[in-house]
Design an enzyme around this catalytic site. Structure first.
Site, PDB file in Angstrom:
ATOM      1  N   LYS A   1      44.845 -18.537 -47.448  1.00 41.00           N
ATOM      2  CA  LYS A   1      45.843 -17.614 -46.866  1.00 41.00           C
ATOM      3  C   LYS A   1      45.704 -17.530 -45.352  1.00 41.00           C
ATOM      4  O   LYS A   1      46.356 -16.714 -44.712  1.00 41.00           O
ATOM      5  CB  LYS A   1      45.660 -16.212 -47.458  1.00 41.00           C
ATOM      6  CG  LYS A   1      45.812 -16.128 -48.960  1.00 41.00           C
ATOM      7  CD  LYS A   1      45.553 -14.685 -49.414  1.00 41.00           C
ATOM      8  CE  LYS A   1      45.116 -14.626 -50.853  1.00 41.00           C
ATOM      9  NZ  LYS A   1      44.445 -13.367 -51.185  1.00 41.00           N
TER      10      LYS A   1
ATOM     11  N   HIS B   1      23.700 -33.392 -39.502  1.00 42.91           N
ATOM     12  CA  HIS B   1      23.487 -33.192 -40.938  1.00 42.91           C
ATOM     13  C   HIS B   1      21.968 -33.168 -41.133  1.00 42.91           C
ATOM     14  O   HIS B   1      21.367 -34.125 -41.617  1.00 42.91           O
ATOM     15  CB  HIS B   1      24.135 -34.346 -41.710  1.00 42.91           C
ATOM     16  CG  HIS B   1      24.293 -34.116 -43.185  1.00 42.91           C
ATOM     17  ND1 HIS B   1      23.681 -33.083 -43.867  1.00 42.91           N
ATOM     18  CD2 HIS B   1      24.989 -34.822 -44.108  1.00 42.91           C
ATOM     19  CE1 HIS B   1      24.007 -33.165 -45.157  1.00 42.91           C
ATOM     20  NE2 HIS B   1      24.803 -34.212 -45.324  1.00 42.91           N
TER      21      HIS B   1
ATOM     22  N   THR C   1      25.342 -33.175 -51.259  1.00 42.16           N
ATOM     23  CA  THR C   1      24.733 -32.051 -50.528  1.00 42.16           C
ATOM     24  C   THR C   1      24.961 -30.746 -51.278  1.00 42.16           C
ATOM     25  O   THR C   1      24.033 -29.955 -51.482  1.00 42.16           O
ATOM     26  CB  THR C   1      25.342 -31.978 -49.113  1.00 42.16           C
ATOM     27  OG1 THR C   1      25.304 -33.277 -48.533  1.00 42.16           O
ATOM     28  CG2 THR C   1      24.586 -31.001 -48.238  1.00 42.16           C
TER      29      THR C   1
END
Ligand code: CP
Length: 318
Positions: free
Chosen positions: A92, A142, A65
């Site tokens: 982070k 999808h 993809t």
């Protein structure tokens, strides 16, 4: 069911199949057929998206993809940049919303996103001005995979209406099956599904599928058999006793394929677990269109980008 194609897509985003009408699906498939011609040229590039910027935000692994979106963007002359969690401030602890807002502050036209949380592209699409394209959200949807599967079937068999498509495997954790069921039924196909009871959600029957627990019953006389990957990474526990037993009952082997219609197409969205859900003799055999699915993925993603950008002008003009 013969539908006149739409002239344009109504929405700014493509987050799922459900909002698409049959004429819009036909428009995407017809446009993808045109886009596929670009790959046959010595110079595989048109200026259709010159000046447009695409951010590929992939926060889950992907080969097909991600690289086919990147290929599609390059073939349409868009400027694109790719973003993954490794090496960015996601490591982070920056939230998805902050990440997306910061990327949007750089004024991209599109955000193509893959994320492990179902519904995350739908949520962002409502908050952002950019067009959001769902490249896979958890076990939910999808949509571009279903579109490239439909393109592959239509190019091989000439139609979708009236076909019987058997989808077999880990239905519980599959976003591909949900998008395919919605699309295939909307275009007039019958969908049968099969898998062990632990991997077939009740939702399949509610979606109007024929549900089977013997693979042989699902694939008998089918025009297309679509095998799904066992997604061990999404399973908290093994949902079947052993891989060997799974192969014995649910793998597509040459013997089982003989139950399907003569010339039946063999499909798999990838990545494949060879020797688990599919035998290599079938995956690499004459009825397999698995690599054609990958090729068509570039054309479908070009079509989606082009149409969401407004679809102005001749898409394949140099
Ligand atoms: N079919 C598919 O989504 O493959 P990737 O996970 O490699 O993108």
């Amino acid at each position: 069911m013969s539908v006149a194609p739409a002239r344009r897509l109504r929405g700014k985003d493509l987050v799922g199949i459900d909002p698409l009408t049959a004429p819009e699906i036909q428009l995407i498939l017809d446009t993808a057929d045109e886009m596929a011609k670009i790959a046959e040229r010595p110079i595989k590039k048109v200026p259709a998206l010159r000046g447009k910027t695409v951010v590929n935000l992939f926060l889950e692994p992907s080969t097909r993809t991600r690289f086919s979106f990147e290929m599609a963007e390059k073939r349409l002359s868009a400027d694109s940049l790719s973003f993954s969690s490794s090496g960015t401030s996601v490591e982070k602890g920056e939230t998805l919303l902050d990440t997306a807002r910061n990327l949007e502050a750089m004024q991209p036209d599109f955000i193509v996103m893959r994320h492990r949380y179902a519904g995350s592209p739908h949520w962002l699409a409502k908050l952002l001005k950019s067009s959001v394209i769902n490249a896979g959200d958890g076990a939910h949807e999808h949509p571009t995979q279903a579109l490239l599967d439909a393109m592959t079937i239509r190019r091989r068999l000439g139609r979708l209406e009236g076909l019987t498509v058997a989808i077999v495997g880990d239905l519980e954790h599959s976003r591909v099956v949900r998008s395919n069921v919605l699309l295939l039924q909307r275009m007039g196909a019958t969908v049968r599904v099969a898998g062990p009871p632990s991997l077939v959600p009740a939702q399949m029957e509610a979606m109007g599928c024929e549900v089977h627990h013997r693979m042989e019953d699902a694939i008998a006389g089918a025009d297309v058999v679509m095998m799904l990957r066992i997604q061990l990474e999404r399973q908290g526990k093994m949902n079947f006793p052993t891989v060997r037993e799974y192969y014995d009952f649910f793998a597509l082997t040459p013997e089982r394929l003989r139950l399907a219609k003569r010339g039946c197409l063999v499909m798999h969205p990838g990545p494949m677990n060879r020797g688990v859900e599919i035998d290599s003799r079938v995956a690499d055999g004459p009825q397999s269109v698995i690599l054609e699915q990958v090729t068509n993925g570039v054309a479908v993603r070009m079509a989606v980008l082009y149409l969401l950008a407004g679809g102005n002008g001749e898409p394949t003009a140099d």
